[in-house]
Design a protein around this motif. Sequence first.
Motif, PDB file in Angstrom:
ATOM      1  N   LYS A  69      35.993   1.076  38.520  1.00 35.36           N
ATOM      2  CA  LYS A  69      37.088   1.222  37.551  1.00 35.36           C
ATOM      3  C   LYS A  69      38.415   0.799  38.173  1.00 35.36           C
ATOM      4  CE  LYS A  69      35.251   4.718  34.405  1.00 35.36           C
ATOM      5  NZ  LYS A  69      35.438   6.047  33.797  1.00 35.36           N
ATOM      6  N   SER A  70      38.576   1.113  39.440  1.00 35.56           N
ATOM      7  CA  SER A  70      39.806   0.726  40.133  1.00 35.56           C
ATOM      8  C   SER A  70      39.932  -0.782  40.212  1.00 35.56           C
ATOM      9  CB  SER A  70      39.807   1.323  41.546  1.00 35.56           C
ATOM     10  OG  SER A  70      40.911   0.848  42.280  1.00 35.56           O
ATOM     11  N   ILE A  71      38.821  -1.456  40.527  1.00 35.92           N
ATOM     12  CA  ILE A  71      38.817  -2.924  40.596  1.00 35.92           C
ATOM     13  C   ILE A  71      39.126  -3.511  39.227  1.00 35.92           C
ATOM     14  CG2 ILE A  71      37.341  -4.949  40.941  1.00 35.92           C
ATOM     15  CD1 ILE A  71      35.896  -3.338  43.125  1.00 35.92           C
ATOM     16  N   TRP A  72      38.467  -2.976  38.196  1.00 34.48           N
ATOM     17  CA  TRP A  72      38.642  -3.521  36.843  1.00 34.48           C
ATOM     18  C   TRP A  72      40.080  -3.347  36.360  1.00 34.48           C
ATOM     19  CZ3 TRP A  72      36.203  -6.800  33.951  1.00 34.48           C
ATOM     20  CH2 TRP A  72      36.532  -6.902  32.598  1.00 34.48           C
ATOM     21  N   LYS A  73      40.698  -2.224  36.694  1.00 36.58           N
ATOM     22  CA  LYS A  73      42.051  -1.941  36.240  1.00 36.58           C
ATOM     23  C   LYS A  73      43.037  -2.979  36.755  1.00 36.58           C
ATOM     24  CE  LYS A  73      45.474   1.796  36.111  1.00 36.58           C
ATOM     25  NZ  LYS A  73      45.787   3.168  36.566  1.00 36.58           N
ATOM     26  N   ASN A  74      42.745  -3.553  37.923  1.00 40.22           N
ATOM     27  CA  ASN A  74      43.646  -4.528  38.533  1.00 40.22           C
ATOM     28  C   ASN A  74      43.379  -5.959  38.096  1.00 40.22           C
ATOM     29  OD1 ASN A  74      45.030  -2.589  40.035  1.00 40.22           O
ATOM     30  ND2 ASN A  74      43.459  -2.601  41.621  1.00 40.22           N
ATOM     31  N   LEU A  75      42.380  -6.124  37.250  1.00 36.94           N
ATOM     32  CA  LEU A  75      42.039  -7.470  36.790  1.00 36.94           C
ATOM     33  C   LEU A  75      42.691  -7.752  35.446  1.00 36.94           C
ATOM     34  CD1 LEU A  75      38.223  -7.509  37.609  1.00 36.94           C
ATOM     35  CD2 LEU A  75      39.976  -8.861  38.773  1.00 36.94           C
ATOM     36  N   THR A  76      43.123  -8.998  35.284  1.00 36.62           N
ATOM     37  CA  THR A  76      43.613  -9.469  33.984  1.00 36.62           C
ATOM     38  C   THR A  76      42.863 -10.740  33.647  1.00 36.62           C
ATOM     39  OG1 THR A  76      45.371 -10.736  35.025  1.00 36.62           O
ATOM     40  CG2 THR A  76      45.925  -8.530  34.276  1.00 36.62           C
ATOM     41  N   TYR A  77      42.899 -11.108  32.394  1.00 36.80           N
ATOM     42  CA  TYR A  77      42.274 -12.379  32.042  1.00 36.80           C
ATOM     43  C   TYR A  77      43.139 -13.141  31.064  1.00 36.80           C
ATOM     44  CZ  TYR A  77      40.587 -10.652  27.502  1.00 36.80           C
ATOM     45  OH  TYR A  77      40.496 -10.155  26.233  1.00 36.80           O
ATOM     46  N   LEU A  78      42.962 -14.425  31.060  1.00 40.25           N
ATOM     47  CA  LEU A  78      43.727 -15.324  30.205  1.00 40.25           C
ATOM     48  C   LEU A  78      42.902 -15.652  28.982  1.00 40.25           C
ATOM     49  CD1 LEU A  78      46.260 -17.223  30.070  1.00 40.25           C
ATOM     50  CD2 LEU A  78      44.828 -18.947  31.138  1.00 40.25           C
ATOM     51  N   GLU A  79      43.443 -15.389  27.821  1.00 35.41           N
ATOM     52  CA  GLU A  79      42.713 -15.726  26.607  1.00 35.41           C
ATOM     53  C   GLU A  79      42.788 -17.235  26.395  1.00 35.41           C
ATOM     54  OE1 GLU A  79      43.917 -15.142  22.231  1.00 35.41           O
ATOM     55  OE2 GLU A  79      42.791 -13.342  22.788  1.00 35.41           O
ATOM     56  N   VAL A  80      41.648 -17.864  26.287  1.00 33.23           N
ATOM     57  CA  VAL A  80      41.582 -19.311  26.125  1.00 33.23           C
ATOM     58  C   VAL A  80      41.134 -19.621  24.713  1.00 33.23           C
ATOM     59  CG1 VAL A  80      40.540 -21.429  26.999  1.00 33.23           C
ATOM     60  CG2 VAL A  80      41.055 -19.568  28.557  1.00 33.23           C
ATOM     61  N   GLU A 129      35.233 -14.027  31.772  1.00 32.56           N
ATOM     62  CA  GLU A 129      34.058 -14.122  32.640  1.00 32.56           C
ATOM     63  C   GLU A 129      34.456 -14.043  34.112  1.00 32.56           C
ATOM     64  OE1 GLU A 129      31.231 -17.163  31.907  1.00 32.56           O
ATOM     65  OE2 GLU A 129      30.880 -16.563  29.844  1.00 32.56           O
ATOM     66  N   VAL A 130      35.603 -14.621  34.471  1.00 32.32           N
ATOM     67  CA  VAL A 130      36.085 -14.543  35.852  1.00 32.32           C
ATOM     68  C   VAL A 130      36.284 -13.077  36.249  1.00 32.32           C
ATOM     69  CG1 VAL A 130      38.071 -15.010  37.353  1.00 32.32           C
ATOM     70  CG2 VAL A 130      37.134 -16.832  35.932  1.00 32.32           C
ATOM     71  N   SER A 131      36.858 -12.292  35.335  1.00 32.78           N
ATOM     72  CA  SER A 131      37.074 -10.868  35.603  1.00 32.78           C
ATOM     73  C   SER A 131      35.757 -10.112  35.717  1.00 32.78           C
ATOM     74  CB  SER A 131      37.941 -10.258  34.498  1.00 32.78           C
ATOM     75  OG  SER A 131      39.230 -10.829  34.503  1.00 32.78           O
ATOM     76  N   ARG A 132      34.863 -10.373  34.783  1.00 31.07           N
ATOM     77  CA  ARG A 132      33.563  -9.699  34.826  1.00 31.07           C
ATOM     78  C   ARG A 132      32.774 -10.113  36.071  1.00 31.07           C
ATOM     79  NH1 ARG A 132      29.995  -5.808  32.341  1.00 31.07           N
ATOM     80  NH2 ARG A 132      28.163  -6.102  33.625  1.00 31.07           N
ATOM     81  N   TYR A 133      32.914 -11.368  36.462  1.00 31.78           N
ATOM     82  CA  TYR A 133      32.239 -11.873  37.663  1.00 31.78           C
ATOM     83  C   TYR A 133      32.692 -11.086  38.887  1.00 31.78           C
ATOM     84  CZ  TYR A 133      30.304 -15.565  40.738  1.00 31.78           C
ATOM     85  OH  TYR A 133      29.592 -16.284  41.667  1.00 31.78           O
ATOM     86  N   ALA A 160      36.171 -12.447  42.604  1.00 36.27           N
ATOM     87  CA  ALA A 160      34.859 -11.958  43.041  1.00 36.27           C
ATOM     88  C   ALA A 160      34.864 -11.699  44.539  1.00 36.27           C
ATOM     89  CB  ALA A 160      33.770 -12.961  42.677  1.00 36.27           C
ATOM     90  N   GLY A 161      35.452 -12.610  45.290  1.00 37.31           N
ATOM     91  CA  GLY A 161      35.526 -12.434  46.737  1.00 37.31           C
ATOM     92  C   GLY A 161      36.337 -11.218  47.131  1.00 37.31           C
ATOM     93  N   ILE A 162      37.465 -11.012  46.432  1.00 40.99           N
ATOM     94  CA  ILE A 162      38.317  -9.859  46.712  1.00 40.99           C
ATOM     95  C   ILE A 162      37.563  -8.557  46.429  1.00 40.99           C
ATOM     96  CG2 ILE A 162      40.396  -8.620  46.006  1.00 40.99           C
ATOM     97  CD1 ILE A 162      41.645 -11.370  45.367  1.00 40.99           C
ATOM     98  N   ALA A 163      36.869  -8.512  45.282  1.00 44.53           N
ATOM     99  CA  ALA A 163      36.125  -7.301  44.907  1.00 44.53           C
ATOM    100  C   ALA A 163      35.017  -7.004  45.907  1.00 44.53           C
ATOM    101  CB  ALA A 163      35.544  -7.470  43.501  1.00 44.53           C
ATOM    102  N   ALA A 164      34.309  -8.044  46.328  1.00 50.63           N
ATOM    103  CA  ALA A 164      33.233  -7.863  47.309  1.00 50.63           C
ATOM    104  C   ALA A 164      33.783  -7.344  48.631  1.00 50.63           C
ATOM    105  CB  ALA A 164      32.491  -9.180  47.518  1.00 50.63           C
ATOM    106  N   LYS A 165      34.957  -7.811  49.002  1.00 46.46           N
ATOM    107  CA  LYS A 165      35.586  -7.347  50.246  1.00 46.46           C
ATOM    108  C   LYS A 165      35.989  -5.882  50.125  1.00 46.46           C
ATOM    109  CE  LYS A 165      39.504  -8.079  53.350  1.00 46.46           C
ATOM    110  NZ  LYS A 165      40.664  -8.919  53.715  1.00 46.46           N
ATOM    111  N   GLU A 166      36.545  -5.494  48.961  1.00 46.36           N
ATOM    112  CA  GLU A 166      36.974  -4.110  48.763  1.00 46.36           C
ATOM    113  C   GLU A 166      35.794  -3.138  48.855  1.00 46.36           C
ATOM    114  OE1 GLU A 166      39.250  -3.528  45.245  1.00 46.36           O
ATOM    115  OE2 GLU A 166      40.817  -4.951  45.818  1.00 46.36           O
TER     116      GLU A 166
END
Length: 429
Positions: A69-80, A129-133, A160-166
């Motif tokens: 939840k902490s990781i998800w809260k810090n993610l944003t996405y761009l509506e395309v 998808e980038v955020s979910r990834y 994804a790399g940042i989340a995996a590192k965390e």
Amino acid sequence: MRVLMFGWEFPPHISGGLGTACYGLVKGLAHHNQEIIFVVPKLWGDEEPLADFVNASDVTLDYREKKFKSIWKNLTYLEVSSFLVPYLGPEEYQKFTDYAIHDRTDVDESIFTSKYAFSGKYGKNLMEEVSRYALTAAQIARDRDDFDIIHAHDWLSFPAGIAAKEISGKPLVAHVHATEFDRSGESVNPPVFEIEKAGMEAADHVLAVSHLTKNTIVKKYGIPAEKVSVLHNAVLDASIIKSKYQKKVPEKIVTFLGRITFQKGPEYFVEAAKKVIERDPNVRFVMAGSGDLLNRMIDRVAELNIASKFHFTGFLKGDDVDHMYAISDVYVMPSVSEPFGISPLEAVRHNTPTIISKQSGVAEVLVNAIKIDFWDIDAMADAIFALLHYRSIAEMFKELGSQELKRLKWEHVAEKLVVAYEKTLSERS
């Protein structure tokens, strides 16, 4: 060493050079007995078994965990708002995107299902998808702790790399194949820029595909120079291709092959074509590709009254690309800003003399090619004319180019990459 690697595509399902570079690196690392866990949003089933592949669409996610939840809260996405490909010019980006940054609480609940079916493409839900990834990457890093280091390719995979590192605490290597400044000039898209910057700042080490790209990373993103090393691209096969395909016209053929966007400098190619045709009308020019500047280039060719000697093929792939190289007497890459640019190496493989811009990363490794400033259409026209009319010059570049390819192999690049991994691990310990 065991590497957890995040990409967005892998051959044969690719949209550009990123997938090809990932393939070359993985194959090169296998040559040096490195083990790779390669994660992609979607596997198609026909990938060459070079790595331990993980299909992100098959990963079950328990997003209720506090860390997730902490990781998800810090993610944003761009509506395309429409179809999106990875490397767009500014006009194309304006046409296809809606710069609406959404709060995480507004996201549809379907995002939080236990499994998420990624499209694996660059469609309207790309940033979602980038955020979910990134969340899926965290789950993979938690479930599979048998790796030593994380390697993320380009901005699509940086979250994804940042989340995996965390989750894992393992060191992260961010691999920059292109920056937003390369894709869009100075008209950068802020959310993509921020993702790139965050990825480079979070990384323990940053890889750039050229010194040109490293300079951009240091100056535009504020990353310390000592944190960035250069890892040039290479060719999958260094052998010369002897094609049996024959051209059907008597004239010499000069080719531009790539996206018809600001970054690739197609307008300079058109202007140089006019100058060459004025000196020798027995030359045909080909612009192979598609992009936001295509219609403008067609209009300009008509204005210059060279349409009878200028051909637009549209996007080419597979054998058609090989055939185009094979029938070309000269290949030109006049890029305004090219992080690397692997197409000139492919042209050399087809024994085609090559002209490249000085503003390209490949100019740093390809010695035996004529190099010009992208804006200097007089120099470009002179170089084209010389290669078409002075056979000894063209033959010299063919011979030297074929010898040069032998040192531009992915296993050599992978050897340098292993050193970068070891250095990153030793600094962390």
